[in-house]
Scaffold this motif. Structure first.
Motif, PDB file in Angstrom:
ATOM      1  N   ALA A   1       0.833  -1.207   0.000  1.00 38.52           N
ATOM      2  CA  ALA A   1       0.000   0.000   0.000  1.00 38.52           C
ATOM      3  C   ALA A   1       0.863   1.251   0.000  1.00 38.52           C
ATOM      4  CB  ALA A   1      -0.931  -0.017   1.209  1.00 38.52           C
ATOM      5  N   THR A   2       1.923   1.272   0.802  1.00 38.24           N
ATOM      6  CA  THR A   2       2.810   2.443   0.834  1.00 38.24           C
ATOM      7  C   THR A   2       3.709   2.513  -0.389  1.00 38.24           C
ATOM      8  OG1 THR A   2       4.437   1.191   2.125  1.00 38.24           O
ATOM      9  CG2 THR A   2       2.801   2.473   3.338  1.00 38.24           C
ATOM     10  N   THR A   3       3.912   1.361  -1.058  1.00 38.98           N
ATOM     11  CA  THR A   3       4.706   1.392  -2.294  1.00 38.98           C
ATOM     12  C   THR A   3       3.864   1.888  -3.460  1.00 38.98           C
ATOM     13  OG1 THR A   3       6.089  -0.430  -1.506  1.00 38.98           O
ATOM     14  CG2 THR A   3       6.085   0.007  -3.865  1.00 38.98           C
ATOM     15  N   GLY A   4       2.650   1.418  -3.545  1.00 33.98           N
ATOM     16  CA  GLY A   4       1.777   1.858  -4.636  1.00 33.98           C
ATOM     17  C   GLY A   4       1.301   3.280  -4.459  1.00 33.98           C
ATOM     18  N   THR A   5       1.042   3.677  -3.225  1.00 33.11           N
ATOM     19  CA  THR A   5       0.646   5.059  -2.915  1.00 33.11           C
ATOM     20  C   THR A   5       1.610   5.584  -1.864  1.00 33.11           C
ATOM     21  OG1 THR A   5      -1.665   4.458  -3.316  1.00 33.11           O
ATOM     22  CG2 THR A   5      -1.267   6.550  -2.209  1.00 33.11           C
ATOM     23  N   PRO A   6       2.776   6.068  -2.271  1.00 34.71           N
ATOM     24  CA  PRO A   6       3.836   6.424  -1.315  1.00 34.71           C
ATOM     25  C   PRO A   6       3.454   7.627  -0.461  1.00 34.71           C
ATOM     26  CG  PRO A   6       4.422   7.155  -3.514  1.00 34.71           C
ATOM     27  CD  PRO A   6       3.175   6.342  -3.664  1.00 34.71           C
ATOM     28  N   ILE A   7       4.107   7.695   0.696  1.00 35.33           N
ATOM     29  CA  ILE A   7       3.959   8.833   1.594  1.00 35.33           C
ATOM     30  C   ILE A   7       4.881   9.946   1.099  1.00 35.33           C
ATOM     31  CG2 ILE A   7       4.223   9.628   3.969  1.00 35.33           C
ATOM     32  CD1 ILE A   7       3.765   6.733   4.850  1.00 35.33           C
ATOM     33  N   ILE A   8       4.320  11.134   0.891  1.00 37.04           N
ATOM     34  CA  ILE A   8       5.068  12.257   0.305  1.00 37.04           C
ATOM     35  C   ILE A   8       5.171  13.380   1.339  1.00 37.04           C
ATOM     36  CG2 ILE A   8       5.057  14.022  -1.494  1.00 37.04           C
ATOM     37  CD1 ILE A   8       3.691  12.029  -3.317  1.00 37.04           C
ATOM     38  N   SER A   9       6.352  13.928   1.419  1.00 34.08           N
ATOM     39  CA  SER A   9       6.614  15.064   2.311  1.00 34.08           C
ATOM     40  C   SER A   9       6.841  16.307   1.458  1.00 34.08           C
ATOM     41  CB  SER A   9       7.836  14.779   3.189  1.00 34.08           C
ATOM     42  OG  SER A   9       8.189  15.919   3.933  1.00 34.08           O
ATOM     43  N   LEU A  10       6.113  17.400   1.755  1.00 35.27           N
ATOM     44  CA  LEU A  10       6.225  18.660   1.026  1.00 35.27           C
ATOM     45  C   LEU A  10       6.853  19.720   1.923  1.00 35.27           C
ATOM     46  CD1 LEU A  10       2.747  18.829  -0.759  1.00 35.27           C
ATOM     47  CD2 LEU A  10       4.959  18.262  -1.790  1.00 35.27           C
ATOM     48  N   ALA A  11       7.742  20.480   1.346  1.00 36.23           N
ATOM     49  CA  ALA A  11       8.376  21.605   2.059  1.00 36.23           C
ATOM     50  C   ALA A  11       8.302  22.836   1.172  1.00 36.23           C
ATOM     51  CB  ALA A  11       9.820  21.270   2.413  1.00 36.23           C
TER      52      ALA A  11
ATOM     53  N   GLY B   1      11.597  25.068  -1.836  1.00 34.05           N
ATOM     54  CA  GLY B   1      10.662  23.965  -1.651  1.00 34.05           C
ATOM     55  C   GLY B   1      11.227  22.616  -2.091  1.00 34.05           C
ATOM     56  N   ARG B   2      10.652  21.567  -1.519  1.00 32.79           N
ATOM     57  CA  ARG B   2      11.157  20.217  -1.800  1.00 32.79           C
ATOM     58  C   ARG B   2      10.027  19.201  -1.621  1.00 32.79           C
ATOM     59  NH1 ARG B   2      14.336  20.068   1.937  1.00 32.79           N
ATOM     60  NH2 ARG B   2      13.426  18.477   3.321  1.00 32.79           N
ATOM     61  N   MET B   3      10.043  18.172  -2.426  1.00 30.05           N
ATOM     62  CA  MET B   3       9.076  17.066  -2.308  1.00 30.05           C
ATOM     63  C   MET B   3       9.863  15.764  -2.196  1.00 30.05           C
ATOM     64  SD  MET B   3       6.200  15.701  -5.006  1.00 30.05           S
ATOM     65  CE  MET B   3       5.104  17.092  -4.744  1.00 30.05           C
ATOM     66  N   ASP B   4       9.606  15.030  -1.096  1.00 28.69           N
ATOM     67  CA  ASP B   4      10.273  13.742  -0.856  1.00 28.69           C
ATOM     68  C   ASP B   4       9.218  12.642  -0.760  1.00 28.69           C
ATOM     69  OD1 ASP B   4      12.823  14.917  -0.685  1.00 28.69           O
ATOM     70  OD2 ASP B   4      12.434  15.495   1.401  1.00 28.69           O
ATOM     71  N   ALA B   5       9.513  11.480  -1.330  1.00 28.34           N
ATOM     72  CA  ALA B   5       8.618  10.309  -1.296  1.00 28.34           C
ATOM     73  C   ALA B   5       9.289   9.178  -0.536  1.00 28.34           C
ATOM     74  CB  ALA B   5       8.266   9.856  -2.707  1.00 28.34           C
ATOM     75  N   LEU B   6       8.511   8.500   0.309  1.00 30.21           N
ATOM     76  CA  LEU B   6       9.021   7.375   1.092  1.00 30.21           C
ATOM     77  C   LEU B   6       8.987   6.114   0.232  1.00 30.21           C
ATOM     78  CD1 LEU B   6      10.019   6.245   3.790  1.00 30.21           C
ATOM     79  CD2 LEU B   6       7.625   5.848   4.416  1.00 30.21           C
ATOM     80  N   ASP B   7      10.173   5.582  -0.031  1.00 34.36           N
ATOM     81  CA  ASP B   7      10.287   4.385  -0.879  1.00 34.36           C
ATOM     82  C   ASP B   7      10.331   3.138   0.005  1.00 34.36           C
ATOM     83  OD1 ASP B   7      10.714   2.549  -2.841  1.00 34.36           O
ATOM     84  OD2 ASP B   7      12.747   3.203  -3.349  1.00 34.36           O
ATOM     85  N   THR B   8       9.277   2.302  -0.067  1.00 33.38           N
ATOM     86  CA  THR B   8       9.220   1.053   0.718  1.00 33.38           C
ATOM     87  C   THR B   8       9.337  -0.182  -0.167  1.00 33.38           C
ATOM     88  OG1 THR B   8       6.805   1.023   0.581  1.00 33.38           O
ATOM     89  CG2 THR B   8       7.783   2.140   2.483  1.00 33.38           C
TER      90      THR B   8
END
Length: 645
Positions: A369-379, A409-416
């Motif tokens: 679930a976290t791989t298909g819809t990753p958690i994204i952090s926005l700055a 600004g920055r956008m990071d995605a959690l890769d699981t």
């Protein structure tokens, strides 16, 4: 030492790690409240709770069961059908491609001069197979054996049905089965003198029925006086049959020993051995409100019973079944331990491994679930504001979403994805461990890549644990099915539809559980038969077991012999008996050939008269020595005659 004293080791110890089995006195009291009814014996609670656990795993309800026993995360458990697949795979290897009823010696009935024993065996085999077709034996075997593989135990019952004039075969859930032994007499290979089947019947307010318990009892006991249907206080019961003098009478054929007051009976399967034992059947119901804590399935009050009536009007209150055995067969899944009666489920040993597999599947589902819809952090993003609260609104990443970011600004995605790959490898590891611990092997459960097998011999070695597993399971059942078929014979004899006589051995032959190289088997059989090492009966039997479409060995041998002209020629040369040759080919006897006396040397071929002169032959006895020419021919041609002129 307190914990050591509480450690319980029995046939169901493999479930001790479950919270619902922690209390040895009332196991499963929260998960299975129906087990806490007053009529369930305390010594059977662990067994019944184990059956419930295994049924939950089979139906993908282990998570719900865990939630019912206090595990808050049980409802989130992912169950993908691995226990059910394990049961079905084991069942398939156990049963093989097909099952056949075989009576030893029946194959020899097609010989030239079969013995009476071979003829009787062939007739019995035909009757048993006809009965199996009517009673859907393969279906019943599937039902009972799947229950045995899952729960560790299965049960068959046999009953004579007067309206159908045959024996009915039924299967029961082992949770309904309550054998009753005398103290110190329990053994895996011995049968109790009393067997009960009991279960609850729910209340039906629409029909005015209260909650009840139904119990069917088979009991061995001494033969008593004849009984008949009757009634007492509006209840159907059985009462003694009395004669004209007011004294009870015996059943027709029974004999009373005045000295010992013992009644004996001669059964059709043992004409030379009178027996004083018979089996009684009782089928009754009790209202649950009439039962207290002092009553269990072994001690239900007879005065509160409501007896059932059979289709022919017989009240099932100690009905004499006219047989000296209990028509119940218990099927254990494994060879019981010493002093045990119960088998062991296929799921028992790897149950914790199945829990690990379900937990890994659950973690894999979460990681995917976290791989298909990753958690994204926005700055540095400008988030929309909720005008009613003044707080930033939650951000949802969807296809086509655009975010305005500041210069920093920055956008990071959690890769699981790495964790997901590791979990998948763990699933493969657990599956290999499951194949090893159950002895089904990776080849047996279908996870082995056939391209990686170097040879057929290597595959055979890989399947050797499966061979030993199937061999042990079939060994635990062979005697049980021989007993079942013997009971079928005797109940038909008691019903007077099959001829009387000693019971012949019959067995259920299982099909091949692994793929067979038919070409190799055919080559070996052909070479062995031609060389005289195998008989024709053995050769055909080997082909049948290899999977060739041979329904009946004796009939197949008969078809082969009808076309075996070379063998018939050798038989004629060896014996000079034309009748034996015709019998070998299955042909009817030939009409007798009239013998014509030959003329001895020195005789004229005509009998002499009284004066010694040869008599003139009768015109009908004249034999032409030359072919006569038709009218107008210019010459005659005959043996030694002149040629044309």
């Amino acid at each position: 030492m307190r914990n050591v004293r509480e450690l319980l080791i029995d046939a169901w110890s493999w479930l001790n790690y479950k919270q619902a089995m922690a209390d040895p006195n009332r196991p499963g009291q929260h998960a299975f409240p129906e087990l806490n009814t007053s009529w369930v014996p305390g010594e059977d609670l662990r067994r019944l709770a184990a059956y419930k656990f295994l049924a939950a795993y089979d139906s993908n309800q282990a998570g719900q069961l865990a939630a019912a026993t206090g595990d808050s995360h049980g409802v989130e458990r992912r169950e993908l059908g691995d226990p059910s697949k394990l049961i079905d795979t084991t069942l398939g290897y156990l049963l093989g491609a097909e099952q056949n009823i075989v009576v030893p010696g029946a194959d020899h009935a097609g010989q030239d001069k079969p013995t009476p024993e071979a003829v009787a065996a062939a007739a019995l085999q035909e009757r048993l197979r006809a009965w199996a077709d009517k009673e859907l034996l393969p279906l019943r075997v599937q039902q009972c054996e799947r229950c045995a593989v899952r729960s560790g135990d299965g049960v068959y019952t046999l009953a004579w049905e007067p309206s159908k004039q045959r024996v009915l075969l039924r299967t029961y859930d082992p949770g309904f089965y309550f054998p009753e032994w005398d103290e110190g007499e329990q053994d895996a290979q011995e049968y109790p003198n009393r067997v009960h089947f009991a279960w609850d019947l729910a209340a039906d307010p629409a029909r005015g029925l209260k909650a009840r318990v139904r119990r069917i009892t088979y009991e061995l006991g001494p033969i008593s006086w004849a009984t008949q249907p009757g009634a007492v206080d509006g209840r159907s019961v059985r009462e003694l049959v009395v004669g004209g003098d007011g004294e009870p009478v015996l059943t027709a054929g029974d004999t009373l020993d005045a000295a010992t007051s013992t009644v004996t009976r001669t059964y059709p399967w043992a004409p030379d051995k009178p027996s004083a034992i018979t089996c009684y059947l009782t089928d009754a119901e009790w209202l649950l409100e009439d039962l207290g804590r002092a009553h269990d399935v072994f001690s239900l009050p007879p005065d509160k019973a409501s007896y059932r009536v059979r289709s022919d009007g017989q009240v099932l209150d100690r009905l004499d079944l006219m047989a000296d055995f209990i028509p119940v067969v218990h099927i254990p899944n494994s060879i019981p331990d010493v002093g045990e009666h119960w088998g062991k489920s296929t799921l028992a040993t790897p149950l914790q491994l199945l829990d690990e597999l379900a937990a890994t599947d659950t973690d894999s589902a979460r990681a995917s679930a976290t791989t298909g819809t990753p958690i994204i952090s926005l700055a540095g993003a400008r988030l929309p504001i909720d005008r009613s609260t003044g707080q930033p609104m939650p951000v949802r990443v969807e296809a086509g979403s655009v975010f305005q970011l500041s210069d920093q600004g920055r956008m990071d995605a959690l890769d699981t994805s790495a964790q997901l790959a590791e979990l998948r490898e763990r699933v493969d590891h657990l599956m290999d461990r499951l194949a090893s611990n159950t002895r089904l092997t990776t080849a047996g459960i279908g996870s082995l890549d056939p391209a990686k097998v170097p040879s057929g011999y290597a595959l055979q070695l890989a399947l050797s644990p499966l061979d030993s597993l199937v061999g042990a399971m079939r060994l635990a059942r062979n005697h049980k099915y021989q007993l079942l078929l013997r009971m079928v014979q005797r109940l038909h004899q008691a019903g007077q539809v099959w001829p009387a006589g000693e019971s012949l051995p019959a067995r259920l032959v299982w099909g091949a559980h692994t793929p067979t190289d038919r070409a190799s088997v055919l080559k070996d059989v052909t070479a062995g038969y031609v060389a005289g090492v195998f008989s024709l009966e053995t050769a055909v039997r080997m082909l049948q077991e290899a999977g060739y479409p041979i329904d009946d060995v004796a009939k197949e041998i008969e078809r082969i012999q009808k076309r075996a002209f070379d063998q018939a020629t050798r038989l004629a040369d060896a014996t000079g008996d034309n009748s034996a040759v015709r019998e070998y080919l299955g042909l009817p006897e030939a009409d007798p050939v009239q013998q014509v006396p030959l003329v001895q040397p020195g005789q004229t071929g005509r009998p002499a008269t009284s004066d010694g002169e040869p008599a003139s032959p009768h015109p009908a006895q004249l034999q032409p020595t030359a072919q006569m020419s038709p009218p107008g021919a210019t010459g005659t041609v005959g043996a030694g005659g002149p040629g044309p002129r």
